[in-house]
Every structure is written in C-alpha cells, then in structure tokens.
Design an enzyme around this catalytic site. Structure first.
Site, PDB file in Angstrom:
ATOM      1  N   SER A   7       0.848  -1.199   0.000  1.00  0.00           N
ATOM      2  CA  SER A   7       0.000   0.000   0.000  1.00  0.00           C
ATOM      3  C   SER A   7       0.877   1.239   0.000  1.00  0.00           C
ATOM      4  CB  SER A   7      -0.891   0.008   1.244  1.00  0.00           C
ATOM      5  OG  SER A   7      -1.430   1.306   1.427  1.00  0.00           O
ATOM      6  N   HIS A  32      -1.664  -1.420  -3.908  1.00  0.00           N
ATOM      7  CA  HIS A  32      -2.887  -0.973  -3.237  1.00  0.00           C
ATOM      8  C   HIS A  32      -2.839   0.542  -3.063  1.00  0.00           C
ATOM      9  CE1 HIS A  32      -6.293  -1.775  -0.465  1.00  0.00           C
ATOM     10  NE2 HIS A  32      -5.783  -0.817   0.293  1.00  0.00           N
ATOM     11  N   ASP A  34      -4.896   3.815  -1.457  1.00  0.00           N
ATOM     12  CA  ASP A  34      -5.925   4.203  -0.495  1.00  0.00           C
ATOM     13  C   ASP A  34      -6.420   5.618  -0.753  1.00  0.00           C
ATOM     14  OD1 ASP A  34      -6.100   1.913   1.325  1.00  0.00           O
ATOM     15  OD2 ASP A  34      -4.003   2.375   1.758  1.00  0.00           O
ATOM     16  N   MET A  36      -8.885   8.509   0.322  1.00  0.00           N
ATOM     17  CA  MET A  36      -9.672   8.919   1.501  1.00  0.00           C
ATOM     18  C   MET A  36     -10.162  10.345   1.322  1.00  0.00           C
ATOM     19  SD  MET A  36      -7.320   7.460   4.581  1.00  0.00           S
ATOM     20  CE  MET A  36      -6.442   5.890   4.441  1.00  0.00           C
ATOM     21  N   HIS A  66      -8.652   1.360  -3.339  1.00  0.00           N
ATOM     22  CA  HIS A  66      -9.534   1.194  -2.178  1.00  0.00           C
ATOM     23  C   HIS A  66     -10.159   2.547  -1.860  1.00  0.00           C
ATOM     24  CE1 HIS A  66      -9.626   0.196   2.452  1.00  0.00           C
ATOM     25  NE2 HIS A  66     -10.821   0.368   1.959  1.00  0.00           N
ATOM     26  N   MET A  68     -12.178   4.950   0.192  1.00  0.00           N
ATOM     27  CA  MET A  68     -12.768   5.218   1.510  1.00  0.00           C
ATOM     28  C   MET A  68     -13.411   6.597   1.416  1.00  0.00           C
ATOM     29  SD  MET A  68      -9.679   3.629   3.737  1.00  0.00           S
ATOM     30  CE  MET A  68      -8.629   3.591   2.290  1.00  0.00           C
ATOM     31  N   MET A 137     -11.464  -5.245   6.147  1.00  0.00           N
ATOM     32  CA  MET A 137     -10.592  -4.349   6.913  1.00  0.00           C
ATOM     33  C   MET A 137     -10.268  -5.020   8.243  1.00  0.00           C
ATOM     34  SD  MET A 137      -9.987  -1.556   5.189  1.00  0.00           S
ATOM     35  CE  MET A 137      -9.000  -0.888   6.521  1.00  0.00           C
ATOM     36  N   GLY A 142      -8.591   4.415   7.710  1.00  0.00           N
ATOM     37  CA  GLY A 142      -8.217   5.820   7.863  1.00  0.00           C
ATOM     38  C   GLY A 142      -6.725   6.063   7.978  1.00  0.00           C
ATOM     39  N   PHE A 143      -6.016   5.134   8.584  1.00  0.00           N
ATOM     40  CA  PHE A 143      -4.595   5.391   8.828  1.00  0.00           C
ATOM     41  C   PHE A 143      -3.777   4.106   8.679  1.00  0.00           C
ATOM     42  CE2 PHE A 143      -7.134   8.394  11.187  1.00  0.00           C
ATOM     43  CZ  PHE A 143      -6.558   9.612  10.816  1.00  0.00           C
ATOM     44  N   GLY A 144      -2.535   4.291   8.236  1.00  0.00           N
ATOM     45  CA  GLY A 144      -1.603   3.173   8.218  1.00  0.00           C
ATOM     46  C   GLY A 144      -1.002   2.982   9.598  1.00  0.00           C
ATOM     47  N   ASP A 175      -6.681  -6.075   4.979  1.00  0.00           N
ATOM     48  CA  ASP A 175      -6.042  -4.756   4.925  1.00  0.00           C
ATOM     49  C   ASP A 175      -5.972  -4.147   6.321  1.00  0.00           C
ATOM     50  OD1 ASP A 175      -5.111  -2.281   4.171  1.00  0.00           O
ATOM     51  OD2 ASP A 175      -6.950  -1.657   3.142  1.00  0.00           O
ATOM     52  N   GLY A 176      -4.735  -4.000   6.806  1.00  0.00           N
ATOM     53  CA  GLY A 176      -4.525  -3.266   8.044  1.00  0.00           C
ATOM     54  C   GLY A 176      -3.861  -4.107   9.122  1.00  0.00           C
ATOM     55  N   SER A 198       2.884  -0.058   6.074  1.00  0.00           N
ATOM     56  CA  SER A 198       4.062   0.282   6.876  1.00  0.00           C
ATOM     57  C   SER A 198       5.085  -0.855   6.881  1.00  0.00           C
ATOM     58  CB  SER A 198       3.641   0.663   8.299  1.00  0.00           C
ATOM     59  OG  SER A 198       2.749  -0.281   8.824  1.00  0.00           O
TER      60      SER A 198
HETATM   61  C1  DX5 Z   1      -5.983   1.974   6.095  1.00  0.00           C
HETATM   62  C2  DX5 Z   1      -5.668   1.552   4.693  1.00  0.00           C
HETATM   63  C3  DX5 Z   1      -4.590   0.558   4.552  1.00  0.00           C
HETATM   64  C4  DX5 Z   1      -3.232   0.970   5.066  1.00  0.00           C
HETATM   65  C5  DX5 Z   1      -2.660  -0.225   5.757  1.00  0.00           C
HETATM   66  O1  DX5 Z   1      -7.232   2.584   6.147  1.00  0.00           O
HETATM   67  O2  DX5 Z   1      -6.821   1.002   4.071  1.00  0.00           O
HETATM   68  O3  DX5 Z   1      -4.478   0.088   3.204  1.00  0.00           O
HETATM   69  O4  DX5 Z   1      -2.326   1.378   4.066  1.00  0.00           O
HETATM   70  O5  DX5 Z   1      -1.525   0.164   6.433  1.00  0.00           O
HETATM   71  P1  DX5 Z   1      -0.713  -0.826   7.366  1.00  0.00           P
HETATM   72  O6  DX5 Z   1      -0.314  -2.001   6.525  1.00  0.00           O
HETATM   73  O7  DX5 Z   1       0.429   0.008   7.809  1.00  0.00           O
HETATM   74  O8  DX5 Z   1      -1.636  -1.236   8.508  1.00  0.00           O
HETATM   75 ZN    ZN Z   2      -6.541   0.064   2.050  1.00  0.00          ZN
END
Ligand code: DX5
Ligand code: ZN
Length: 221
Positions: A7, A32, A34, A36, A66, A68, A137, A142-144, A175-176, A198
């Site tokens: 991602s 991937h 993201d 948002m 993806h 969001m 999910m 929302g966040f990595g 994912d996540g 990450s």
């Molecule tokens: C979060 C995203 C993910 C994100 C995952 O809302 O949909 O795709 O990039 O990040 P990691 O792998 O760091 O949890």
């Molecule tokens: Zn994602």
C-alpha cells in the site's frame, strides 16, 4: 497462492517512482492505493491523479484502488480513466450496492466491496457472486500503522467457507495491521491478497528485499 499488495499510503511520495519500482523488482504484482475523502474516514489522501501516475510508472501492474469515500459511484469514471483494475468501495457508504457493482462491471473494472471491522460478512452475501473481491478491513479504516484487530481472522474463515460452499471464485483481501508475525497465519486462514503498508515501506532502503521475502512466505498458501 496468496499475493502481497503493498500500500503506497506509507511510501515516501517524493520518491514514488523509485519505491514502486523497488516493490515491483521484489515481486509485487498488485499495488494498493488508499483514496480517503476526510468524510467517510477522518483523513485525506489522494485521488485519480496519483492513480494515473502509478499507472504510468507500472504499465503492467494490477492497481487495486480502495475507495474510503462517501458517494463512491460519483468517481467511477475518473478512476477507470486513471487506469484502476480492482475498485473497492465500502458497503457502509452505499444503500444499494448492487447498483454500484453493476456500474463498476460495466466500466470494465473488477468490482470489490470493502467491509469495516464491525460490518458482518453477511452484509455482502446477496452480491457475493457478482464480486471479484471482498476487502476485509482488519483495522478501522483511515490510517496506516495501526494494530491488527484480534478476531478478524474469523471473518476470513467465514467468508472463505461461504465462497467455497457456493462454488465461487472471489479474492479475499485483508487490509490493516499486517506484520511479520501474523502474515503467514492470515494467509493460512484463506486471505488471497494481503495488503501491507508500513511493513513494506517503513524501511526505505529495504523495500525490494521486504517484498521479496513476504511474497515468498505467503506464496505456498
Ligand atoms: C488503512 C488503509 C490501509 C493501510 C494499511 O485505512 O486502508 O491500506 O495502508 O496500512 P498498514 O499495513 O500500515 O496497517
Ligand atoms: Zn486500504
């Protein structure tokens, strides 16, 4: 065979090309992305322009977008033109997702529905046969860099059972919170596309090696 989908949320956007090419050299076939909107999730990222840039960098890559965002149907044409392959929208954003799936299919995209951790697999039972992928999910979107929510592996098993019982071929994407210590376990449960942000991009000097080793570890499943 399970596949890795790095991602770009966690990449260094000033070095996007270099880092994507490193991921590709490591064996990543799927990237991937993201998107948002700051409404459906409390964060903003990017839109079709970045998807278009990634398509230019990786002409043969599978781009897994993806969304969001609220009102995802409004953006289907833009992401199609930008070069998306998979397009996931959230079940929580649309009352009549059968209609949106039809729009995606008729645009030539691979339709996917994403489910937040609190949304049950039963939400997509009626449309499962129309999908190429279900995105589960495993953190709140929302966040990595968040922690995997324990118990989410049960949704993988439930979805896999439903797909098998109905004789369908639908990718199960997670994912996540994917880390070195849970990736093989989750692949063994039935995840077929595993997103990692990450984990892949936090060490900028080791992107290629990280992708190669993760890809090899999940390939047998
Ligand atoms: C979060 C995203 C993910 C994100 C995952 O809302 O949909 O795709 O990039 O990040 P990691 O792998 O760091 O949890
Ligand atoms: Zn994602």
């Amino acid at each position: 065979m399970a596949r890795l989908a790095p991602s770009i949320l966690s990449c260094d956007f000033s070095r996007l090309k270099e880092q994507l090419q490193a991921a590709q050299r490591g064996g990543a076939e799927i990237i991937h992305l993201d998107v948002m909107d700051g409404h459906f999730v409390p964060n903003m990222t990017f839109g079709p322009l970045i998807v278009e840039a990634v398509r230019k960098i990786l002409p043969d890559g599978l781009l897994d977008v993806h969304l969001m965002v609220e009102e995802p149907a409004k953006y289907i044409n833009d992401f199609t033109a930008a070069g998306a392959d998979f397009l996931s929208f959230h079940a929580e954003t649309v009352p009549d997702f059968d209609r949106v799936i039809n729009l995606l299919r008729s645009s030539g995209l691979r339709p996917a529905v994403a489910l937040c951790p609190g949304t049950p697999v039963s939400a997509i039972e009626n449309v499962l046969h129309k999908l190429d992928m279900v995105l589960l999910m495993t953190v709140n979107p929302g966040f990595g860099g968040q922690r995997f929510i324990p118990g989410m592996e049960r949704k993988i098993s439930e979805l896999k059972k439903s797909i098998q019982q109905r004789g369908l071929s639908v990718e199960i994407e997670i994912d996540g919170g994917i880390q070195q210590n849970n990736i093989e376990f989750l692949a063994s449960r039935g995840a077929t596309i595993i997103v990692a942000g990450s984990l892949v991009f936090s060490d900028h000097d080791r992107i290629e090696a990280t992708v190669r080793s993760l890809t090899e570890r999940i390939r047998p499943f």
